[in-house]
Every structure is written in structure tokens, then in C-alpha cells.
Design a protein around this motif. Sequence first.
Motif, PDB file in Angstrom:
ATOM      1  N   GLY A  33       0.793  -1.341  -0.066  1.00 41.01           N
ATOM      2  CA  GLY A  33      -0.003   0.064   0.006  1.00 41.01           C
ATOM      3  C   GLY A  33       0.813   1.216   0.167  1.00 41.01           C
ATOM      4  N   LEU A  34       0.282   2.437   0.045  1.00 45.19           N
ATOM      5  CA  LEU A  34       0.683   3.646   0.146  1.00 45.19           C
ATOM      6  C   LEU A  34       0.742   4.222   1.397  1.00 45.19           C
ATOM      7  N   ILE A  35       1.940   4.939   2.167  1.00 39.81           N
ATOM      8  CA  ILE A  35       1.893   5.538   3.295  1.00 39.81           C
ATOM      9  C   ILE A  35       1.267   7.003   2.971  1.00 39.81           C
ATOM     10  N   VAL A  36       0.149   7.103   3.874  1.00 42.55           N
ATOM     11  CA  VAL A  36      -0.459   8.403   3.706  1.00 42.55           C
ATOM     12  C   VAL A  36      -0.431   9.343   4.901  1.00 42.55           C
ATOM     13  N   GLU A  37       0.161   8.802   6.060  1.00 41.06           N
ATOM     14  CA  GLU A  37       0.607   9.416   7.128  1.00 41.06           C
ATOM     15  C   GLU A  37       1.681   8.836   7.898  1.00 41.06           C
ATOM     16  N   ASN A  38       2.745   9.623   8.322  1.00 35.49           N
ATOM     17  CA  ASN A  38       3.765   9.239   9.232  1.00 35.49           C
ATOM     18  C   ASN A  38       3.954   9.972  10.340  1.00 35.49           C
ATOM     19  N   LEU A  45       2.773   4.334  11.085  1.00 39.63           N
ATOM     20  CA  LEU A  45       2.593   4.628   9.736  1.00 39.63           C
ATOM     21  C   LEU A  45       1.026   4.426   9.208  1.00 39.63           C
ATOM     22  N   VAL A  46       0.371   5.393   8.715  1.00 34.40           N
ATOM     23  CA  VAL A  46      -0.921   4.962   8.139  1.00 34.40           C
ATOM     24  C   VAL A  46      -1.138   4.624   6.891  1.00 34.40           C
ATOM     25  N   ILE A  77      11.260   6.357   5.954  1.00 39.02           N
ATOM     26  CA  ILE A  77       9.852   6.103   5.424  1.00 39.02           C
ATOM     27  C   ILE A  77       9.176   7.325   5.289  1.00 39.02           C
ATOM     28  N   ARG A  78       8.849   7.850   4.013  1.00 37.33           N
ATOM     29  CA  ARG A  78       8.138   9.010   3.913  1.00 37.33           C
ATOM     30  C   ARG A  78       6.624   8.939   3.249  1.00 37.33           C
ATOM     31  N   PRO A 104       9.182   5.098  -4.456  1.00 37.37           N
ATOM     32  CA  PRO A 104       8.019   6.325  -4.279  1.00 37.37           C
ATOM     33  C   PRO A 104       6.801   6.140  -4.956  1.00 37.37           C
ATOM     34  N   ALA A 105       5.788   6.909  -4.452  1.00 38.10           N
ATOM     35  CA  ALA A 105       4.548   6.804  -5.402  1.00 38.10           C
ATOM     36  C   ALA A 105       4.587   7.239  -6.767  1.00 38.10           C
ATOM     37  N   PRO A 106       3.864   6.829  -7.684  1.00 36.02           N
ATOM     38  CA  PRO A 106       4.105   7.079  -9.072  1.00 36.02           C
ATOM     39  C   PRO A 106       3.670   8.445  -9.336  1.00 36.02           C
TER      40      PRO A 106
END
Length: 113
Positions: A33-38, A45-46, A77-78, A104-106
Motif C-alpha cells: 500500500g501507500l503511506i498516507v501519514e507518518n 505509519l498509516v 519512510i516518507r 516512491p508513489a508514482p
Amino acid sequence: MKSCVLAAGWPFAGLLALDAGRAGVSDAAPVRGLIVENDNQAGILVLESAEVAGPLTTDAATGLYGVDGYPIGRGDIRVGDIVEAVQEKNGEEWVTTKVRVLGPAPRPGPGTC
């Protein structure tokens, strides 16, 4: 095969062998998945994915790995990173045992929002 790779001196072979050893301990399927909050200070990590959305609580025992397989710190982790996380049920709660950054996210292409 592993002994041949290790004998050849391939620099990442040792890391791959260690990772394979750790992966054998867990029978849980990884979630991508994608990290949306850290929140680095709280170790949370969300993660947002098709399978699950919610917090991944990390602690000192959680293995954190970069794209290349090397261990990284929680601060590396960002938001926007795509990760693969392994969680195991420990009593009533889920424990995150491993987080690996896949990249990283696309970025959206030209002309898209």
C-alpha cells in the motif's frame, strides 16, 4: 544456489539470506500500500491499500528495509512511499513485523491531476 552466490562474493547475497530467514518465521501474507501519514515519534505509519487501510504500529523489533534491502530508520519512510508490510496477530492486536519500501508513489503523467 545460495552457497554458490555467497561464494562468488555477491554483495547482497548475505542480506538476501538474512531476509529469507526472517521471512520463513512469518506465515502472514504481506500487504502492499501507500503511506498516507507518518508519525515518527509515535512509530505509527498509516497505510492505505485495497486490502486494508489503517495504522501500522512499529517498534524497535520491527524490521524496516529500503528498496535495496538494507535496514533503514523509521524516519526514512516518507508519506507517498509504496511499502510492503507483514503483520501477525498477537493475541487481540496486530503486530507489524516487517516493512519494506518498494519505491516512491508514482507521479501523475503530464495533463493529469
